[in-house]
Write an enzyme that holds these catalytic residues in place. Sequence first.
Site, PDB file in Angstrom:
ATOM      1  CB  CYS A 114      -0.949   0.011   1.199  1.00  0.00           C
ATOM      2  SG  CYS A 114      -2.095  -1.386   1.226  1.00  0.00           S
ATOM      3  CG  HIS A 256      -3.142   3.331   2.657  1.00  0.00           C
ATOM      4  ND1 HIS A 256      -3.628   3.063   1.390  1.00  0.00           N
ATOM      5  CD2 HIS A 256      -3.269   2.172   3.366  1.00  0.00           C
ATOM      6  CE1 HIS A 256      -4.029   1.803   1.343  1.00  0.00           C
ATOM      7  NE2 HIS A 256      -3.823   1.240   2.520  1.00  0.00           N
ATOM      8  CG  ASN A 286      -6.908  -0.739   1.336  1.00  0.00           C
ATOM      9  OD1 ASN A 286      -6.156  -0.319   0.463  1.00  0.00           O
ATOM     10  ND2 ASN A 286      -6.458  -1.332   2.428  1.00  0.00           N
TER      11      ASN A 286
END
Length: 329
Positions: A114, A256, A286
């Site tokens: 990520c 994030h 996500n």
Amino acid sequence: MKHEAYIRGIGYYAPEKVLTNADLEKIVETSDEWITTRTGIKERHIAAPGEAVSDMSAAAAKAALVDAGMDADELTHIFLYTVTPDFYTPSAACLMEEKLGIRHKVVQDVNAACTGYIYGLEMARAVLALHPEAKVLVAAAEVLTSRTNWADRRTCVLFGDAAAAAVVTSEESGAQARIMDTRLSSDGSLGHLLTIKGGGSGHPYKLGDAVDEDFFLQMNGPEVFKHAVRSMAAICEELMTAQGLGNDDIVLFIPHQANWRIMEAVAKKLSLPVDKVMSTVARFGNTSASTVGIALVEARTAGRLPAGGKVLLGAFGGGFTWGSALLQF
């Protein structure tokens, strides 16, 4: 001689299909209320059958190139950050290059989970330090739903598919933002807390083996939450201190987009008000490496990147990896 790095164009791509929380209620034992209160996610985009990371990253790259006013053949380097490449080989970056209609560039896949987009900005800075004439494309793309266990209610509600891209050069003329600084870190001893094992050399399959749960993403949610908040906040503080900046100097924080609770907790540790936090998690979920890049484009669309403003990026992902970047628009 130091050469600055500038973001010249940005773009993203999200698949057409949208999976809402109401849709998930029909697939697994969950509810819109349960998902929303724990994650902030309302919907996520899902790749079409046969739509791979190279397809999505090429689409995001084309958007970034249009934004930069450049042709694909001007690029010299292509770095594609992903944990879900099309294949082991050829690399998704090579396939992406072909889909952009170009050849003979420096291309490679990189896995920083990520944190990929921020790792990519650092990679671009490094290339430009050696080759100031370079034109670097940083892409981050995931088809995480290909490695999602739809029977696992703890994880299947979290992830979506999307791609983001940025064109980075050493030329200030026509640039949108200067990459002021970056900070990166990792801790492999914690890698077991977030994994996609099945099919790798450490967990190979033989012909005829059934796919088991290790093929899909597995996560110790509470432990990941704890480390994500602590590590992301610490590395953002480290960067701000190095640049001599305080909270008032940051016009926008783009973390994030994993989970609103994580994002809110990091902002609190940084003493940043929530109205300075850019959030797209409700619409995209996500999307791993691409979340920060998507949120950056969305922030510009919303008019939240004022000229001269300093924007802080932060991310955390499997590995573990984490990082921060500071941009000035």
